[in-house]
Enzyme design. Structure first.
Site, PDB file in Angstrom:
ATOM      1  N   VAL A 148      48.737  35.133  37.216  1.00  0.00           N
ATOM      2  CA  VAL A 148      48.312  35.132  38.615  1.00  0.00           C
ATOM      3  C   VAL A 148      46.980  34.398  38.759  1.00  0.00           C
ATOM      4  O   VAL A 148      46.012  34.710  38.080  1.00  0.00           O
ATOM      5  CB  VAL A 148      48.165  36.584  39.138  1.00  0.00           C
ATOM      6  CG1 VAL A 148      47.833  36.583  40.616  1.00  0.00           C
ATOM      7  CG2 VAL A 148      49.433  37.370  38.861  1.00  0.00           C
ATOM      8  N   CYS A 149      46.925  33.449  39.684  1.00  0.00           N
ATOM      9  CA  CYS A 149      45.734  32.597  39.803  1.00  0.00           C
ATOM     10  C   CYS A 149      44.475  33.396  40.109  1.00  0.00           C
ATOM     11  O   CYS A 149      43.431  33.154  39.526  1.00  0.00           O
ATOM     12  CB  CYS A 149      45.947  31.559  40.907  1.00  0.00           C
ATOM     13  SG  CYS A 149      44.490  30.557  41.242  1.00  0.00           S
ATOM     14  N   PHE A 150      44.562  34.354  41.042  1.00  0.00           N
ATOM     15  CA  PHE A 150      43.345  35.022  41.491  1.00  0.00           C
ATOM     16  C   PHE A 150      42.930  36.177  40.583  1.00  0.00           C
ATOM     17  O   PHE A 150      42.082  36.978  40.921  1.00  0.00           O
ATOM     18  CB  PHE A 150      43.512  35.503  42.940  1.00  0.00           C
ATOM     19  CG  PHE A 150      43.326  34.394  43.931  1.00  0.00           C
ATOM     20  CD1 PHE A 150      42.116  34.204  44.581  1.00  0.00           C
ATOM     21  CD2 PHE A 150      44.351  33.502  44.190  1.00  0.00           C
ATOM     22  CE1 PHE A 150      41.934  33.166  45.476  1.00  0.00           C
ATOM     23  CE2 PHE A 150      44.179  32.463  45.079  1.00  0.00           C
ATOM     24  CZ  PHE A 150      42.969  32.290  45.730  1.00  0.00           C
TER      25      PHE A 150
END
Length: 277
Positions: A148-150
Site C-alpha cells: 500500500v502506497c500510503f
C-alpha cells in the site's frame, strides 16, 4: 522574469487515458513541442493503480478490484498501490536539464514538492517534508512492509501531524522528469485494504491498524471539508508559489487527444502492460 509553464485543469478520465496523457506530455516535452507542464486530474471509474515494478498476482486481489467496480492500471512510475477515488491527482513534466531541477531523484522530489507544501499551507494545514532521521528509517524506505502506497512516507513526501497526506512517484525517461501523485481528500481504509493479498487475516488487521497511524486525508484534519474545486485552486496557487512559476491554461488539440487515446488503447488498456509482472 517569471517562467511560464503549461497547466491542464482538472478533468476525470479512465485509467488508461490518464497514464497515456502523462506519458504523452513527457514525449512532447522531450521533443521540444511543449513547455514544462503541470496537470490536475481525477479517475472515472475510481481506480487502483500499481507501480511499474509491482507483482500483480503476488500482491493484488483482482477479484476484490472487480467486486468494488474499480478500474485498474499499471503506472509507468515506481511505488506501491494507490486507490484513486477521493483525491486530487497531479502530474509534473519538466526536463532533467531545467536549471531549477537537481540531478538526484530525491532532491528533485524536494523541489517539485515545494508546490505541494505551499498548497497544503493554503488549505490551512501545517505540512512538512518527511526526512528519515535514522539509518533504520532510511532502510525502511527501501524495504516497505506492505503493498500500500500510503503505508509510509518516502523522502520529501508531505506529512501533517506525523502522518502522510500525499504520495508521489517519479520516472525519468528521454531526459524528462515525470512526477505524479495523489493528494488525499478522504480515505476508505476498508476498501483500500480489500484490494491487496496478505499471508493471513491477522497480518491484514495489523497492517491496517498501523496504516491509520501513518496516513491521513485532508478532510480528517479540517473542521470544514475541502471540495475538489477548492483543492485545485489551493494547489494551483501552491505550485506557482513553490516553484516560482506562472501557470498558463491549456486544452489539448483534437490531434493531441487522438494521440493520447491511441496510446491508451495500445498500451495502458492492454493485459500485456497491466499484467506484465
Amino acid at each position: 522574469m517569471t517562467e511560464t509553464w503549461r497547466f491542464i485543469a482538472f478533468e476525470k478520465h479512465d485509467p488508461a487515458y490518464n497514464m497515456a496523457l502523462d506519458e504523452a506530455l513527457l514525449n512532447w516535452h522531450s521533443e521540444g513541442k511543449i513547455p514544462p507542464t503541470i496537470r490536475f486530474y481525477g479517475w472515472n471509474p475510481p481506480t487502483l493503480s500499481i507501480g511499474y515494478f509491482q507483482q500483480l498476482e503476488k500482491e493484488i486481489d483482482m477479484e476484490a478490484v472487480r467486486r468494488h467496480q474499480l478500474g485498474f492500471v499499471r503506472r509507468p512510475t515506481g511505488g506501491r498501490g494507490v486507490l484513486h477515488e477521493h483525491e486530487l491527482t497531479y502530474s509534473v513534466i519538466v526536463s532533467e536539464a531545467h536549471p531549477d531541477m537537481p540531478q538526484t531523484v530525491t532532491e528533485a522530489y524536494r523541489v517539485i514538492s515545494e508546490g505541494l507544501l505551499e498548497g497544503f499551507k493554503k488549505l490551512g494545514l501545517d505540512a512538512y517534508f518527511a526526512v528519515p532521521k535514522t539509518a533504520d528509517e532510511t532502510a525502511a524506505l527501501k524495504n516497505p512492509r506492505s503493498s500500500v502506497c500510503f503505508d509510509a512516507p518516502s523522502w520529501y513526501e508531505l506529512v501533517v501531524e506525523g502522518r502522510k497526506v500525499a504520495g508521489s512517484a517519479q520516472t525519468r525517461q528521454k531526459g524528462v522528469i515525470l512526477q505524479h501523485g495523489s493528494i488525499l481528500l478522504d480515505i476508505e481504509e476498508d476498501k483500500l485494504f480489500d484490494l491487496f493479498r496478505y499471508p493471513s487475516e491477522r497480518v491484514r488487521e495489523r497492517l491496517q491498524k498501523q496504516f491509520a497511524k501513518k496516513a491521513v486525508a485532508i478532510n480528517a484534519l479540517r473542521e470544514t471539508p475541502v471540495t475538489l474545486e477548492e483543492a485545485s485552486k489551493a494547489f494551483h496557487y501552491g505550485f506557482e508559489k513553490g516553484l516560482g512559476i506562472k501557470l498558463a491554461p491549456y486544452t489539448l488539440t483534437r490531434e493531441e487527444d487522438a494521440y493520447v487515446a491511441q496510446l491508451a488503447k495500445t498500451r495502458y488498456a492492454t493485459a500485456e502492460w497491466n499484467e506484465r509482472r
